[in-house]
Scaffold this motif. Structure first.
Motif, PDB file in Angstrom:
ATOM      1  N   LEU A 177       0.870  -1.170   0.000  1.00 13.01           N
ATOM      2  CA  LEU A 177       0.000   0.000   0.000  1.00 13.01           C
ATOM      3  C   LEU A 177       0.910   1.224   0.000  1.00 13.01           C
ATOM      4  N   LEU A 178       0.905   1.922  -1.115  1.00 13.11           N
ATOM      5  CA  LEU A 178       1.778   3.088  -1.262  1.00 13.11           C
ATOM      6  C   LEU A 178       1.006   4.309  -0.775  1.00 13.11           C
ATOM      7  N   THR A 179       1.506   4.941   0.274  1.00 12.50           N
ATOM      8  CA  THR A 179       0.769   6.081   0.854  1.00 12.50           C
ATOM      9  C   THR A 179       1.544   7.389   0.658  1.00 12.50           C
ATOM     10  N   ARG A 180       0.829   8.485   0.814  1.00 14.67           N
ATOM     11  CA  ARG A 180       1.393   9.838   0.673  1.00 14.67           C
ATOM     12  C   ARG A 180       2.020  10.039  -0.713  1.00 14.67           C
ATOM     13  N   TYR A 181       1.390   9.458  -1.699  1.00 14.06           N
ATOM     14  CA  TYR A 181       1.935   9.518  -3.060  1.00 14.06           C
ATOM     15  C   TYR A 181       1.496  10.813  -3.736  1.00 14.06           C
ATOM     16  N   ASP A 182       2.449  11.465  -4.377  1.00 18.15           N
ATOM     17  CA  ASP A 182       2.143  12.702  -5.095  1.00 18.15           C
ATOM     18  C   ASP A 182       2.462  12.473  -6.576  1.00 18.15           C
ATOM     19  N   PRO A 183       1.440  12.189  -7.398  1.00 16.15           N
ATOM     20  CA  PRO A 183       1.707  11.837  -8.803  1.00 16.15           C
ATOM     21  C   PRO A 183       2.417  12.944  -9.577  1.00 16.15           C
ATOM     22  N   VAL A 184       2.168  14.193  -9.193  1.00 11.57           N
ATOM     23  CA  VAL A 184       2.808  15.295  -9.908  1.00 11.57           C
ATOM     24  C   VAL A 184       4.314  15.309  -9.636  1.00 11.57           C
ATOM     25  N   ARG A 185       4.682  15.149  -8.384  1.00 11.76           N
ATOM     26  CA  ARG A 185       6.107  15.131  -8.050  1.00 11.76           C
ATOM     27  C   ARG A 185       6.785  13.883  -8.620  1.00 11.76           C
ATOM     28  N   ALA A 186       6.063  12.762  -8.640  1.00  7.95           N
ATOM     29  CA  ALA A 186       6.642  11.535  -9.206  1.00  7.95           C
ATOM     30  C   ALA A 186       6.900  11.727 -10.703  1.00  7.95           C
ATOM     31  N   ALA A 187       5.956  12.378 -11.389  1.00  8.56           N
ATOM     32  CA  ALA A 187       6.117  12.611 -12.826  1.00  8.56           C
ATOM     33  C   ALA A 187       7.283  13.546 -13.100  1.00  8.56           C
ATOM     34  N   ARG A 188       7.546  14.450 -12.163  1.00  5.30           N
ATOM     35  CA  ARG A 188       8.676  15.384 -12.330  1.00  5.30           C
ATOM     36  C   ARG A 188      10.015  14.749 -11.975  1.00  5.30           C
ATOM     37  N   GLY A 189       9.976  13.507 -11.480  1.00 12.18           N
ATOM     38  CA  GLY A 189      11.236  12.857 -11.104  1.00 12.18           C
ATOM     39  C   GLY A 189      11.736  13.277  -9.739  1.00 12.18           C
ATOM     40  N   GLU A 190      10.842  13.870  -8.948  1.00 11.58           N
ATOM     41  CA  GLU A 190      11.254  14.311  -7.611  1.00 11.58           C
ATOM     42  C   GLU A 190      10.931  13.266  -6.557  1.00 11.58           C
ATOM     43  N   MET A 191      10.124  12.285  -6.939  1.00  7.09           N
ATOM     44  CA  MET A 191       9.672  11.273  -5.982  1.00  7.09           C
ATOM     45  C   MET A 191       9.714   9.922  -6.688  1.00  7.09           C
ATOM     46  N   LEU A 198       7.552  -0.777  -6.798  1.00  9.22           N
ATOM     47  CA  LEU A 198       7.092  -2.145  -7.088  1.00  9.22           C
ATOM     48  C   LEU A 198       8.234  -3.024  -7.564  1.00  9.22           C
ATOM     49  N   GLU A 199       9.084  -2.449  -8.404  1.00  9.89           N
ATOM     50  CA  GLU A 199      10.201  -3.229  -8.928  1.00  9.89           C
ATOM     51  C   GLU A 199      11.170  -3.599  -7.813  1.00  9.89           C
ATOM     52  N   ILE A 200      11.389  -2.667  -6.899  1.00  4.59           N
ATOM     53  CA  ILE A 200      12.341  -2.914  -5.816  1.00  4.59           C
ATOM     54  C   ILE A 200      11.781  -3.925  -4.813  1.00  4.59           C
ATOM     55  N   LEU A 201      10.519  -3.772  -4.435  1.00  7.11           N
ATOM     56  CA  LEU A 201       9.959  -4.623  -3.384  1.00  7.11           C
ATOM     57  C   LEU A 201       9.331  -5.922  -3.916  1.00  7.11           C
ATOM     58  N   SER A 202       8.982  -5.933  -5.191  1.00  9.90           N
ATOM     59  CA  SER A 202       8.400  -7.123  -5.848  1.00  9.90           C
ATOM     60  C   SER A 202       7.253  -7.784  -5.076  1.00  9.90           C
ATOM     61  N   ILE A 203       6.319  -7.001  -4.566  1.00 12.34           N
ATOM     62  CA  ILE A 203       5.079  -7.586  -4.049  1.00 12.34           C
ATOM     63  C   ILE A 203       3.920  -6.869  -4.738  1.00 12.34           C
ATOM     64  N   PRO A 204       2.765  -7.547  -4.868  1.00 12.65           N
ATOM     65  CA  PRO A 204       1.671  -6.926  -5.628  1.00 12.65           C
ATOM     66  C   PRO A 204       1.113  -5.660  -4.966  1.00 12.65           C
ATOM     67  N   LEU A 205       0.644  -4.775  -5.803  1.00 13.52           N
ATOM     68  CA  LEU A 205       0.160  -3.470  -5.345  1.00 13.52           C
ATOM     69  C   LEU A 205      -1.309  -3.556  -4.933  1.00 13.52           C
ATOM     70  N   LEU A 206      -1.589  -3.119  -3.716  1.00 11.09           N
ATOM     71  CA  LEU A 206      -2.975  -3.114  -3.235  1.00 11.09           C
ATOM     72  C   LEU A 206      -3.650  -1.780  -3.524  1.00 11.09           C
ATOM     73  N   GLY A 207      -2.875  -0.717  -3.482  1.00 11.25           N
ATOM     74  CA  GLY A 207      -3.469   0.583  -3.744  1.00 11.25           C
ATOM     75  C   GLY A 207      -2.455   1.698  -3.596  1.00 11.25           C
ATOM     76  N   ILE A 208      -2.835   2.853  -4.137  1.00 10.54           N
ATOM     77  CA  ILE A 208      -1.998   4.044  -4.018  1.00 10.54           C
ATOM     78  C   ILE A 208      -2.857   5.116  -3.348  1.00 10.54           C
ATOM     79  N   ILE A 209      -2.441   5.552  -2.173  1.00 13.74           N
ATOM     80  CA  ILE A 209      -3.202   6.574  -1.464  1.00 13.74           C
ATOM     81  C   ILE A 209      -2.531   7.922  -1.740  1.00 13.74           C
ATOM     82  N   PRO A 210      -3.225   8.821  -2.435  1.00 11.12           N
ATOM     83  CA  PRO A 210      -2.590  10.093  -2.758  1.00 11.12           C
ATOM     84  C   PRO A 210      -2.409  10.959  -1.505  1.00 11.12           C
ATOM     85  N   GLU A 211      -1.360  11.721  -1.492  1.00  7.00           N
ATOM     86  CA  GLU A 211      -1.136  12.706  -0.431  1.00  7.00           C
ATOM     87  C   GLU A 211      -2.372  13.606  -0.385  1.00  7.00           C
ATOM     88  N   SER A 212      -2.917  13.794   0.800  1.00  2.00           N
ATOM     89  CA  SER A 212      -4.126  14.618   0.880  1.00  2.00           C
ATOM     90  C   SER A 212      -4.244  15.255   2.251  1.00  2.00           C
TER      91      SER A 212
END
Lengths: 272, 101
Positions: A177-191, A198-212
Motif C-alpha cells: 500500500l503506497l501512501t502519501r503519493y504525489d503523482p505530480v512530483r513523481a512525474a517530475r522525477g522528484e519522488m 514495485l520493482e524494488i519490493l516485488s510484491i503486488p500493489l494493493l493501492g496508491i493513497i494520494p497525499e491529501s
C-alpha cells in the motif's frame, strides 16, 4: 473464513494506523464483520484515530493476561455497527504481550469476525513480530521515500521467515500500500514512482493513497477518511484497496481531486 | 524539448532508485546470515580447541556465495610444539562445500 491481516511497515509515521483504520472502516461498510486490533502497546493511537478514546475500559493486555473477557474489551464503532476496535494498553509495555496470550486472543477473534486487522507498531521488535505472527495476509505500508522502502524490504523478509505460516512452510499474502503519493512530483522525477517501488519490493500493489490534507483532517476529527469523507480521493483509494482485499480485480489508479485552473491558482478546490 | 526539460537536472528519484537497488541487493544477501558466520566460527573454534591448542586470533572463516554452490572456507593455524618456540605454524585447511547459493 476469517482473514487475519497485519498492517505493517517497519518505519514509523508512514500511515499504518491511518490505513488500518480507513481500510477496516471500508471493509466494514461492505458488510463484513471487522475488528481492528492495536498492537502498539504503550503508545496506543488507533482509539484516537477512530474517535473511540473515551470509550476504552479494558484493552488487549487485559484480555491477553486473562483479566478481562474479550467481549468486555471490544469497542463497537458508533457509526458502523460491523466495525469493532480492540485497543492497546497505554500504561504497560510490550513485554506484557505473551506469545500464547496473543495466539489465544487471535483464535477467539477468528470465531467472531470475518477480518482481524492487526495494526502493528513501528520497528521489528516484539510488538511488531507478535502483530504479524498469526497473519494470513500482510499489508506493507510504504511511502515513496528511500528509508521507508528499505524498511519495507526488511519487513517483507520477516514476513517470509518469522510468521507462523512461514514457519509451517506456507505462504503469506503480501500487499503493497503506497501512501502519501504525489503523482505530480513523481512525474517530475522528484519522488520515486509506483513502478520503482514495485520493482524494488516485488510484491503486488494493493493501492496508491494520494497525499491529501483530508487524511490529517480525519485523524484530527477521529473519523477515518472512509467514514468522514467517503468521496474524497484518499477514501476512494482505500475503498478500492478494500475491494481488492476481498478478491476483486481492479486496475490501480491514483484517484485525483478535480481542480479547475482557477481553483489551482487560488489553491481552492473546485466543485467536484 | 519541453518545459520539463528545464527541471530535469534536478530529478533525484532515479538516484534514489539506484541507491536503493544497490543497497538492498547487498542487504538481502547478508541480513540474517551475518549471524550464521559468527555462530559457525565460534562453534568450529570450540570443537577444534577441544582437541588441539589453537590461537583464536588465527582462525579465518570465509563464505563465498557463488552460483550454483557456495563455499565455506575455514582456515585454522595449528601451532606445532616446535612452532611454539619458533614463529609460524602448520596450516590445517578445511573446505567443506555448502549446498545452495
Amino acid at each position: 473464513m476469517t482473514t487475519v491481516l497485519v498492517v505493517t511497515s517497519g518505519k514509523g509515521g508512514v500511515g499504518k494506523t491511518t490505513s488500518a483504520a480507513a481500510l477496516s472502516a471500508a471493509l466494514a461498510q461492505s458488510g463484513q464483520n471487522v475488528v481492528v486490533v492495536d498492537f502498539d502497546v504503550g503508545l496506543r493511537n488507533l482509539d484516537l484515530v477512530m474517535g473511540a478514546q473515551r470509550r476504552v475500559v479494558f484493552d488487549l493486555i487485559n484480555v491477553v493476561q486473562g483479566d478481562a473477557k474479550l467481549a468486555q474489551a471490544l469497542i463497537r464503532d458508533k457509526r458502523i455497527d460491523t466495525l469493532s476496535l480492540l485497543p492497546a494498553s497505554q500504561t504497560r509495555d510490550k513485554d506484557a504481550l505473551s506469545a500464547e496470550g496473543v495466539e489465544r486472543v487471535i483464535d477467539q477473534l477468528r470465531e467472531k469476525f470475518d477480518w482481524v486487522v492487526c495494526d502493528s507498531p513501528a520497528g521489528i521488535e516484539r510488538g511488531a513480530t507478535l502483530a504479524m505472527r498469526h497473519a494470513d495476509a500482510a499489508i506493507v505500508v510504504t511511502n515513496p521515500e528511500v528509508s521507508s522502502v528499505r524498511d519495507s524490504d526488511r519487513i517483507i523478509g520477516l514476513l517470509d521467515s518469522k510468521t507462523a505460516r512461514a514457519e509451517k512452510g506456507e505462504r503469506i499474502d503480501k500487499h503493497l500500500l503506497l501512501t502519501r503519493y504525489d503523482p505530480v512530483r513523481a512525474a517530475r522525477g522528484e519522488m520515486l514512482k509506483t513502478e520503482d517501488v514495485l520493482e524494488i519490493l516485488s510484491i503486488p500493489l494493493l493501492g496508491i493513497i494520494p497525499e491529501s490534507e483530508l487524511v490529517l483532517r480525519s485523524s484530527n476529527l477521529g473519523s477515518p477518511v472512509t467514514i468522514g469523507n467517503p468521496n474524497s480521493p484518499p477514501a476512494r483509494a482505500y475503498f478500492e484497496a478494500a475491494r481488492r482485499l476481498r478478491g476483486e480485480t481492479l486496475v490501480v489508479s491514483v484517484p485525483a481531486q478535480r481542480r479547475s485552473l482557477v481553483g489551482r491558482l487560488f489553491g481552492r478546490r473546485a466543485v467536484a | 524539448m519541453n518545459l520539463m526539460g528545464l527541471f530535469r537536472r534536478n530529478t533525484s528519484a532515479p538516484v534514489a532508485r539506484e541507491r536503493l537497488q544497490v543497497l538492498l541487493a547487498h542487504e538481502r544477501a547478508f541480513v540474517g546470515k551475518s549471524d550464521l558466520l559468527a555462530v559457525l566460527q565460534e562453534e568450529i573454534i570450540q570443537v577444534i580447541a577441544r582437541h588441539v591448542t589453537i590461537d583464536r586470533e588465527k582462525v579465518q572463516i570465509k563464505l563465498d556465495r557463488g552460483d550454483p554452490i557456495a563455499t565455506l572456507e575455514i582456515d585454522v593455524e595449528v601451532p606445532t610444539a616446535a612452532a611454539a618456540a619458533a614463529a609460524g605454524g602448520t596450516k590445517l585447511g578445511a573446505r567443506p562445500a555448502m549446498a545452495g547459493g
